[in-house]
Design a protein around this motif. Structure first.
Motif, PDB file in Angstrom:
ATOM      1  N   ILE A  44      54.756  35.956  -4.867  1.00 17.57           N
ATOM      2  CA  ILE A  44      55.309  35.248  -3.715  1.00 17.57           C
ATOM      3  C   ILE A  44      54.218  34.825  -2.733  1.00 17.57           C
ATOM      4  O   ILE A  44      54.149  33.653  -2.321  1.00 17.57           O
ATOM      5  N   PHE A  45      53.348  35.762  -2.354  1.00 22.14           N
ATOM      6  CA  PHE A  45      52.289  35.415  -1.413  1.00 22.14           C
ATOM      7  C   PHE A  45      51.241  34.512  -2.068  1.00 22.14           C
ATOM      8  O   PHE A  45      50.648  33.657  -1.405  1.00 22.14           O
ATOM      9  N   GLY A  46      51.013  34.703  -3.360  1.00 24.57           N
ATOM     10  CA  GLY A  46      50.046  33.872  -4.072  1.00 24.57           C
ATOM     11  C   GLY A  46      50.470  32.413  -4.108  1.00 24.57           C
ATOM     12  O   GLY A  46      49.672  31.512  -3.822  1.00 24.57           O
ATOM     13  N   LEU A  47      51.739  32.169  -4.443  1.00 24.27           N
ATOM     14  CA  LEU A  47      52.234  30.792  -4.546  1.00 24.27           C
ATOM     15  C   LEU A  47      52.546  30.185  -3.179  1.00 24.27           C
ATOM     16  O   LEU A  47      52.091  29.086  -2.864  1.00 24.27           O
ATOM     17  N   ALA A  48      53.333  30.898  -2.378  1.00 22.47           N
ATOM     18  CA  ALA A  48      53.821  30.326  -1.116  1.00 22.47           C
ATOM     19  C   ALA A  48      52.753  30.268  -0.019  1.00 22.47           C
ATOM     20  O   ALA A  48      52.812  29.414   0.856  1.00 22.47           O
ATOM     21  N   LEU A  49      51.774  31.161  -0.072  1.00 22.96           N
ATOM     22  CA  LEU A  49      50.720  31.192   0.946  1.00 22.96           C
ATOM     23  C   LEU A  49      49.347  30.833   0.381  1.00 22.96           C
ATOM     24  O   LEU A  49      48.615  30.018   0.947  1.00 22.96           O
ATOM     25  N   GLY A  50      49.011  31.440  -0.763  1.00 24.47           N
ATOM     26  CA  GLY A  50      47.691  31.230  -1.349  1.00 24.47           C
ATOM     27  C   GLY A  50      47.436  29.799  -1.785  1.00 24.47           C
ATOM     28  O   GLY A  50      46.335  29.262  -1.596  1.00 24.47           O
ATOM     29  N   LYS A  51      48.453  29.160  -2.353  1.00 24.19           N
ATOM     30  CA  LYS A  51      48.295  27.781  -2.822  1.00 24.19           C
ATOM     31  C   LYS A  51      47.940  26.817  -1.688  1.00 24.19           C
ATOM     32  O   LYS A  51      46.909  26.128  -1.754  1.00 24.19           O
ATOM     33  N   PRO A  52      48.788  26.704  -0.651  1.00 27.11           N
ATOM     34  CA  PRO A  52      48.427  25.758   0.424  1.00 27.11           C
ATOM     35  C   PRO A  52      47.134  26.137   1.124  1.00 27.11           C
ATOM     36  O   PRO A  52      46.345  25.255   1.490  1.00 27.11           O
ATOM     37  N   LEU A  53      46.887  27.431   1.303  1.00 26.97           N
ATOM     38  CA  LEU A  53      45.663  27.880   1.957  1.00 26.97           C
ATOM     39  C   LEU A  53      44.439  27.497   1.141  1.00 26.97           C
ATOM     40  O   LEU A  53      43.449  26.960   1.671  1.00 26.97           O
ATOM     41  N   GLY A  54      44.490  27.744  -0.166  1.00 28.58           N
ATOM     42  CA  GLY A  54      43.363  27.430  -1.039  1.00 28.58           C
ATOM     43  C   GLY A  54      43.104  25.944  -1.147  1.00 28.58           C
ATOM     44  O   GLY A  54      41.959  25.481  -1.069  1.00 28.58           O
ATOM     45  N   ILE A  55      44.176  25.160  -1.329  1.00 31.64           N
ATOM     46  CA  ILE A  55      44.041  23.707  -1.452  1.00 31.64           C
ATOM     47  C   ILE A  55      43.458  23.108  -0.176  1.00 31.64           C
ATOM     48  O   ILE A  55      42.502  22.324  -0.217  1.00 31.64           O
ATOM     49  N   LEU A  56      44.017  23.487   0.960  1.00 31.38           N
ATOM     50  CA  LEU A  56      43.572  22.927   2.236  1.00 31.38           C
ATOM     51  C   LEU A  56      42.145  23.356   2.566  1.00 31.38           C
ATOM     52  O   LEU A  56      41.310  22.525   2.960  1.00 31.38           O
ATOM     53  N   ALA A  57      41.836  24.644   2.394  1.00 32.09           N
ATOM     54  CA  ALA A  57      40.511  25.164   2.758  1.00 32.09           C
ATOM     55  C   ALA A  57      39.402  24.537   1.922  1.00 32.09           C
ATOM     56  O   ALA A  57      38.372  24.107   2.463  1.00 32.09           O
ATOM     57  N   PHE A  58      39.598  24.452   0.616  1.00 34.23           N
ATOM     58  CA  PHE A  58      38.561  23.903  -0.257  1.00 34.23           C
ATOM     59  C   PHE A  58      38.390  22.399  -0.032  1.00 34.23           C
ATOM     60  O   PHE A  58      37.267  21.881  -0.100  1.00 34.23           O
ATOM     61  N   CYS A  59      39.490  21.686   0.230  1.00 32.07           N
ATOM     62  CA  CYS A  59      39.379  20.256   0.528  1.00 32.07           C
ATOM     63  C   CYS A  59      38.653  20.050   1.853  1.00 32.07           C
ATOM     64  O   CYS A  59      37.813  19.151   1.978  1.00 32.07           O
ATOM     65  N   PHE A  60      38.955  20.885   2.841  1.00 33.82           N
ATOM     66  CA  PHE A  60      38.333  20.788   4.161  1.00 33.82           C
ATOM     67  C   PHE A  60      36.820  20.993   4.061  1.00 33.82           C
ATOM     68  O   PHE A  60      36.041  20.241   4.640  1.00 33.82           O
ATOM     69  N   VAL A  61      36.426  22.004   3.304  1.00 35.70           N
ATOM     70  CA  VAL A  61      34.997  22.286   3.133  1.00 35.70           C
ATOM     71  C   VAL A  61      34.301  21.117   2.432  1.00 35.70           C
ATOM     72  O   VAL A  61      33.207  20.694   2.825  1.00 35.70           O
ATOM     73  N   ALA A  62      34.947  20.575   1.388  1.00 33.73           N
ATOM     74  CA  ALA A  62      34.359  19.457   0.643  1.00 33.73           C
ATOM     75  C   ALA A  62      34.159  18.244   1.534  1.00 33.73           C
ATOM     76  O   ALA A  62      33.136  17.554   1.452  1.00 33.73           O
ATOM     77  N   VAL A  63      35.135  17.970   2.417  1.00 35.40           N
ATOM     78  CA  VAL A  63      35.031  16.830   3.327  1.00 35.40           C
ATOM     79  C   VAL A  63      33.961  17.087   4.384  1.00 35.40           C
ATOM     80  O   VAL A  63      33.162  16.196   4.703  1.00 35.40           O
ATOM     81  N   LYS A  64      33.928  18.293   4.942  1.00 33.51           N
ATOM     82  CA  LYS A  64      32.954  18.615   5.977  1.00 33.51           C
ATOM     83  C   LYS A  64      31.522  18.601   5.447  1.00 33.51           C
ATOM     84  O   LYS A  64      30.580  18.310   6.171  1.00 33.51           O
ATOM     85  N   LEU A  65      31.361  18.915   4.155  1.00 29.58           N
ATOM     86  CA  LEU A  65      30.043  18.856   3.531  1.00 29.58           C
ATOM     87  C   LEU A  65      29.682  17.439   3.104  1.00 29.58           C
ATOM     88  O   LEU A  65      28.632  17.212   2.505  1.00 29.58           O
ATOM     89  N   LYS A  66      30.618  16.505   3.379  1.00 25.73           N
ATOM     90  CA  LYS A  66      30.435  15.082   3.050  1.00 25.73           C
ATOM     91  C   LYS A  66      30.301  14.838   1.546  1.00 25.73           C
ATOM     92  O   LYS A  66      29.637  13.898   1.109  1.00 25.73           O
ATOM     93  N   LEU A  67      30.930  15.706   0.775  1.00 29.73           N
ATOM     94  CA  LEU A  67      30.962  15.517  -0.671  1.00 29.73           C
ATOM     95  C   LEU A  67      32.017  14.491  -1.057  1.00 29.73           C
ATOM     96  O   LEU A  67      31.946  13.871  -2.110  1.00 29.73           O
ATOM     97  N   THR A  68      33.024  14.349  -0.182  1.00 29.61           N
ATOM     98  CA  THR A  68      34.112  13.416  -0.432  1.00 29.61           C
ATOM     99  C   THR A  68      34.721  13.036   0.914  1.00 29.61           C
ATOM    100  O   THR A  68      34.291  13.536   1.964  1.00 29.61           O
ATOM    101  N   THR A  69      35.699  12.161   0.897  1.00 29.75           N
ATOM    102  CA  THR A  69      36.391  11.762   2.132  1.00 29.75           C
ATOM    103  C   THR A  69      37.897  11.707   1.874  1.00 29.75           C
ATOM    104  O   THR A  69      38.337  11.571   0.721  1.00 29.75           O
ATOM    105  N   LEU A  70      38.668  11.812   2.941  1.00 28.36           N
ATOM    106  CA  LEU A  70      40.113  11.631   2.819  1.00 28.36           C
ATOM    107  C   LEU A  70      40.422  10.139   2.699  1.00 28.36           C
ATOM    108  O   LEU A  70      39.809   9.325   3.390  1.00 28.36           O
TER     109      LEU A  70
END
Length: 384
Positions: free
Chosen positions: A286-312
Motif C-alpha cells: 500500500i505505501f509502496g504503490l500509493a506513496l512510493g510511486k508518486p514520490l519516486g517519479i516526482l523526485a527523480f524527474c525533479f532532480v533530472a530537470v534541476k541537473l539540466k539533463l532534461t526539461t519539462l
C-alpha cells in the motif's frame, strides 16, 4: 510534437481496455464471494493438458501482452519519446524512481521476513488502468502527459520483465535456455538479412516460448525478445512491426487482459480481511504503490530537470506531473503478475492481491482528483 496514428490507436485501446478491466475485476470479485464461489474458483484451476487454465493465461496469453509492450517500446526507442536522449531522460528518470522508491519502502517493512521476496510487487504500473483513468479527463489532458505516462508505464513493464528474469528465476535448465536464446539469435540474423515474412518470426517465437517455458526463466520474457527481433524498418504502416502491433491492440485489450483480470482477481475476501492491513507485506504494498510511486517519479524527474539533463515539455508542469505520479501507483496487472511469481502460499497470494486492489484504488482516485484540479481551465503550463 504530433502523435502518430499508432500511438493514438495504442492510447485508445488502452483507454477502453481500462474500462473493460475494471468491469471484469468487479465481476470476478463478486463471483469469487458468491454462492457459486467454489465452482468459479475451480474453473480457473481446471487442467488443460499439463497446466491449469490460469497457468495458460499467465504464462501463455500474457506473453502476447508482453509482445505488444515490446513492440511499443521498440517504436518509442526508434521514433518516439525515447528516440532522443534528452527527451527520453524524463520518463526514464520517472520510471527509475518509480521502481526504486517503492522497492525500498516495501523492503523497509519486510526485510528479513518470509514476504521479503515480494519487493517487486509495488514497482509496477498498469498501463490500461492508468491510461484509462487519465482518459476520463478528456481533451483537457495535455498530450505530453499522455506520452509521458505511456512511456513511463512501458519502461516500468520492461523493468518488471527484467526483474522477473533476474530475481525470480529459481532453477535454470540451461539446455532449454540455450536452445531458446539460439532461436532468438536466428531471428536476429533474419532481421539483419531483411527477412520480412512475419509468419517465420511468429513460428520461431512459438518455439522460443516453448523452450523458455521449460528453462525455468519465466516464459513471458519471450514476448519482448520477439518484439525486438521483428524488423522495425522505418516504422511506417507497411512494416510488419507496425502491422503486428496494430493487429494486437484489440485482442490484448479486450481478450487477453480481461481474461487475466477474471482469473487473477478471483479473490476470496475473508472475515479477517481488516486484520491483514497490519501485515508487513500489506503495508509495503500500500505505501509502496500509493506513496512510493508518486514520490519516486516526482523526485527523480525533479532532480533530472534541476541537473539540466532534461526539461519539462511546454504543456506540462509539476502539479500535473505529480498527478501522473499517483496514476503510476496503479499496479494491478503487473503487480498481481509479480505476486504470483514471488509467493507460493495461496492464502498469502490472495491477501496480497486484495492489497494491490486497495492500493491501486487509492492511487487512481487521488491521481484523478489531483489532475482534475491541476489542469482545470489550464491552457498553458508554467515550468518551475
Amino acid at each position: 510534437m504530433k502523435p502518430t496514428q499508432l500511438f493514438k490507436a495504442f492510447f485508445e485501446s488502452e483507454k477502453a481496455g481500462g474500462l473493460v478491466l475494471l468491469i471484469c475485476t468487479l465481476i470476478s470479485l463478486i463471483l469469487a464471494n458468491s454462492a457459486i464461489s467454489e465452482d468459479y474458483l475451480s474453473m480457473w484451476h481446471h487442467q488443460i493438458g499439463k497446466h491449469s487454465a490460469e497457468h495458460w493465461i499467465n504464462d501463455g496469453l500474457m506473453t502476447i501482452f508482453f509482445l505488444l509492450i515490446g513492440l511499443e517500446l521498440e517504436r518509442e526507442v526508434y521514433i518516439g519519446e525515447l528516440s532522443k536522449l534528452k527527451d527520453a531522460i524524463l520518463p526514464l528518470s520517472g520510471a527509475l524512481g518509480g521502481m526504486l522508491i517503492p522497492a525500498l519502502i516495501y523492503f523497509a517493512f519486510n526485510s528479513g521476513t518470509e514476504t521479503q521476496s515480494g519487493i517487486g510487487i509495488p514497482m509496477a504500473t498498469d498501463i490500461a488502468f492508468a491510461i484509462g483513468i487519465l482518459s476520463l479527463l478528456g481533451k483537457r489532458v495535455p498530450l505530453s502527459l499522455k506520452v509521458f505516462l505511456t512511456a513511463l508505464a512501458v519502461i516500468d513493464d520492461l523493468g518488471a520483465i527484467v526483474l522477473i528474469a533476474v530475481f525470480y528465476t529459481k532453477t535454470i535448465f540451461f539446455t532449454n535456455l540455450i536452445i531458446s536464446l539460439s532461436i532468438f539469435g536466428v531471428l536476429l540474423i533474419m532481421n539483419r538479412l531483411k527477412v520480412t515474412n512475419l509468419i517465420l518470426y511468429l513460428v520461431g517465437g512459438i518455439f522460443m516460448w516453448y523452450f523458455m517455458l521449460n528453462s525455468g526463466v519465466h516464459a513471458t520474457i519471450t514476448g519482448v525478445l520477439l518484439a525486438f527481433a521483428i524488423p522495425f524498418g522505418n516504422g511506417n504502416s507497411k512494416t510488419i512491426s507496425y502491422q503486428l502491433q496494430h493487429w494486437l491492440h484489440h485482442p490484448v485489450a479486450f481478450i487477453i487482459i480481461p481474461l487475466f483480470a477474471l482469473s487473477n482477481t478471483a479473490i476470496v475476501i475473508g472475515s479477517d480481511w481488516i486484520d491483514n492491513f497490519g501485515k508487513p507485506y500489506s503495508l509495503g504494498i500500500i505505501f509502496g504503490l500509493a506513496l512510493g510511486k508518486p514520490l519516486g517519479i516526482l523526485a527523480f524527474c525533479f532532480v533530472a530537470v534541476k541537473l539540466k539533463l532534461t526539461t519539462l515539455p511546454d504543456d506540462m508542469n509539476w502539479k500535473s506531473l505529480t498527478g501522473v505520479g499517483f496514476l503510476g501507483g496503479i499496479g494491478f496487472t503487473m503487480s498481481i503478475f509479480i505476486t504470483l511469481i514471488a509467493f507460493e502460499d495461496h492464502h498469502l497470494i490472495n491477501n496480497a492481491k486484495f492489497m494491490i486492489l486497495i492500493a491501486s484504488l487509492i492511487s487512481g482516485v487521488i491521481g484523478f482528483v489531483w489532475l482534475m484540479k491541476s489542469i482545470k481551465n489550464e491552457k498553458t503550463s508554467v515550468k518551475v
